[in-house]
Scaffold this active site. Structure first.
Site, mmCIF file in Angstrom:
data_model
loop_
_atom_site.group_PDB
_atom_site.id
_atom_site.type_symbol
_atom_site.label_atom_id
_atom_site.label_comp_id
_atom_site.label_asym_id
_atom_site.label_seq_id
_atom_site.Cartn_x
_atom_site.Cartn_y
_atom_site.Cartn_z
ATOM 1 N N PRO A 132 7.231 -8.846 -14.882
ATOM 2 C CA PRO A 132 8.420 -8.508 -15.689
ATOM 3 C C PRO A 132 9.558 -7.865 -14.910
ATOM 4 C CG PRO A 132 6.441 -7.984 -16.909
ATOM 5 C CD PRO A 132 5.988 -8.398 -15.542
ATOM 6 N N TRP A 160 6.187 -15.515 -16.771
ATOM 7 C CA TRP A 160 6.708 -16.862 -16.526
ATOM 8 C C TRP A 160 5.641 -17.830 -16.008
ATOM 9 C CZ3 TRP A 160 10.724 -16.831 -19.262
ATOM 10 C CH2 TRP A 160 11.647 -15.780 -19.242
ATOM 11 N N ARG A 262 9.100 -26.588 -4.398
ATOM 12 C CA ARG A 262 10.557 -26.757 -4.316
ATOM 13 C C ARG A 262 10.931 -28.227 -4.180
ATOM 14 N NH1 ARG A 262 10.889 -21.397 -0.829
ATOM 15 N NH2 ARG A 262 11.386 -19.975 -2.527
ATOM 16 N N GLY A 358 32.053 -36.399 -25.197
ATOM 17 C CA GLY A 358 32.998 -35.716 -26.077
ATOM 18 C C GLY A 358 32.282 -34.882 -27.123
ATOM 19 N N GLY A 359 32.791 -34.879 -28.326
ATOM 20 C CA GLY A 359 32.199 -34.070 -29.387
ATOM 21 C C GLY A 359 30.770 -34.460 -29.715
ATOM 22 N N GLU A 382 11.414 -21.944 -9.090
ATOM 23 C CA GLU A 382 10.998 -21.957 -7.680
ATOM 24 C C GLU A 382 12.028 -21.303 -6.765
ATOM 25 O OE1 GLU A 382 8.140 -22.568 -7.761
ATOM 26 O OE2 GLU A 382 7.569 -24.385 -8.806
#
Length: 404
Positions: A132, A160, A262, A358-359, A382
């Protein structure tokens, strides 16, 4: 026109594997990914399909029941899977890192015990470094292991964990001062870290005595895959579950795993960027403004050109990093560059595809909305961009040391 991000020099076997994976992605992942992601639902049927394809054992040696393929083959498969849904590639990645660490650093007994069942997908792996209050400072790990006879007692909180709930084997990095002098530990904290192979039941709550997986962390994106905490409170682990059988090597073992991780994250960035480009170029030919498809407007053509170039560049760097690792050479420079470039370019390509929509890009009915929320995870997974730059900068200074 040929599809973007082609890879030269592949064998017939590699091409066959990739064709099979791509077909699976097109038929089994893309049609359901957005719906499952919006429900934050674990893609069990997709995972079962990948298990049948043998992908959980892709890089595990044939002697343990795997396919014995290269990192390059694995990375290209991840690229294809991430093109369909990035969360699925995350499910495989943590499993792969643990299998890789076992293959490279495990005792023979550990390899014989775990790798065949990992190759079959019967054991799913997860790995745990972060805490944490830790961030990227791995040397600040506070969770500890204390020797007690033929066992170690582990205490601490980890953070995580991808596959934290669904996994049955977790490689956990903790501090273990046993066998090191106080002076050495103080000056080189990474030498007092040990990786433990912790077996557990899949699920949430107390999954074995002393080990709790509280529940899924609610995330902006990267849904479907379970990301969790891990709490150890008097967790007893046999001494023969120290990775490699020797304490004090955990930091180096984990960094070796992260290095190939990675390359995996770079591959994920390439896959997501490819999908974003596909969505953008398709929509640009369907959407009309001022009497013609927007793809015929020069401004959109410029954007598509930039997107495609970034997809190609990121793919080339990812392939180079994987091939360097496969050759047995040190590849932290190449992996750092590939991860940095691919994640940054992925974010930019996704945003450009979003702008092209767009929208409608803001609507959950369109796939690009999901990609827009997923891409940011690659910027931190990573190691952040800043961490990659530190790695790259230090390695460059090693290679270009001024002799004055």
């Amino acid at each position: 026109m040929a599809r973007l991000a082609q890879t030269a020099g592949l064998t017939d076997v590699q091409q066959e594997i990739l064709a099979t994976v791509r077909d699976f992605v097109d038929k089994e992942i893309i049609p359901v990914a957005t719906e499952l992601e919006h429900r934050d639902e674990y893609p069990q049927q997709i995972v079962d399909g990948l298990k049948e394809l043998g992908l959980f054992g892709l890089m595990i040696p044939e002697e343990y029941g795997g396919l014995g393929e290269s990192l390059l083959t694995y990375a290209l498969c991840v690229e294809e899977i991430a093109r369909g849904w990035m969360s699925v590639s995350g499910i495989i990645n943590t499993h792969f890192i643990v299998a890789y660490m076992l293959k490279q650093h495990g005792t023979q007994e550990q390899k014989d015990h775990f790798l065949p069942r990992m190759a079959a997908g019967d054991i799913r792996g997860a790995f745990s470094m972060s805490e944490p209050g830790l961030g990227s400072d791995v040397s600040a790990i506070t969770s500890k292991a204390v020797k007690d006879g033929d066992e170690y007692v582990l205490n601490g909180q980890k953070m995580w964990l991808t596959n934290g709930g669904t996994s049955s084997l977790v490689a956990v990095l903790v501090r273990s001062d046993e066998g090191h002098s106080g002076q050495e530990t103080a000056t080189a904290p990474h030498k007092s870290m040990t990786t433990f192979l912790v077996e557990k039941e899949p699920g949430f709550g107390e999954v074995r005595p002393g080990l709790t997986i509280p529940g899924k962390i609610d995330k902006m994106g990267y849904k479907g895959v379970d990301t969790t905490e891990l709490i150890m409170d008097g967790l007893r682990v046999p001494a023969d579950r120290v990775l490699g059988g020797v304490t004090g090597r955990g930091f180096y073992q984990m960094m070796d795993g992260v290095e190939v991780g990675r390359v995996n994250v770079a591959a994920r960035g390439c896959g997501v960027a490819q999908r974003a480009f596909e969505l953008g170029v398709q929509y640009a030919q369907q959407r009309h403004t001022f009497g013609k498809p927007i793809a015929q407007h020069q401004a959109i053509q410029f954007k598509l050109a930039e997107m495609a170039t970034k997809v190609e560049a990121a793919h080339a760097m990812m392939v180079n990093a994987a091939r360097k690792k496969d050759s047995g050479e040190r590849n932290d420079l190449e992996a750092g560059m590939a991860k940095y470039l691919a994640s940054e370019y992925c974010k930019e390509v996704v945003e450009d595809a979003f702008r092209i929509h767009g929208g409608y890009g803001f609507s959950k009915e369109y796939e690009i909305e999901r990609l827009y929320r997923e891409a940011p995870m690659l910027l931190i997974g990573e190691g952040t961009a800043e961490i990659q730059k530190m790695i790259i900068g230090r390695r460059l200074l090693e290679e270009y040391r001024f002799q004055g």
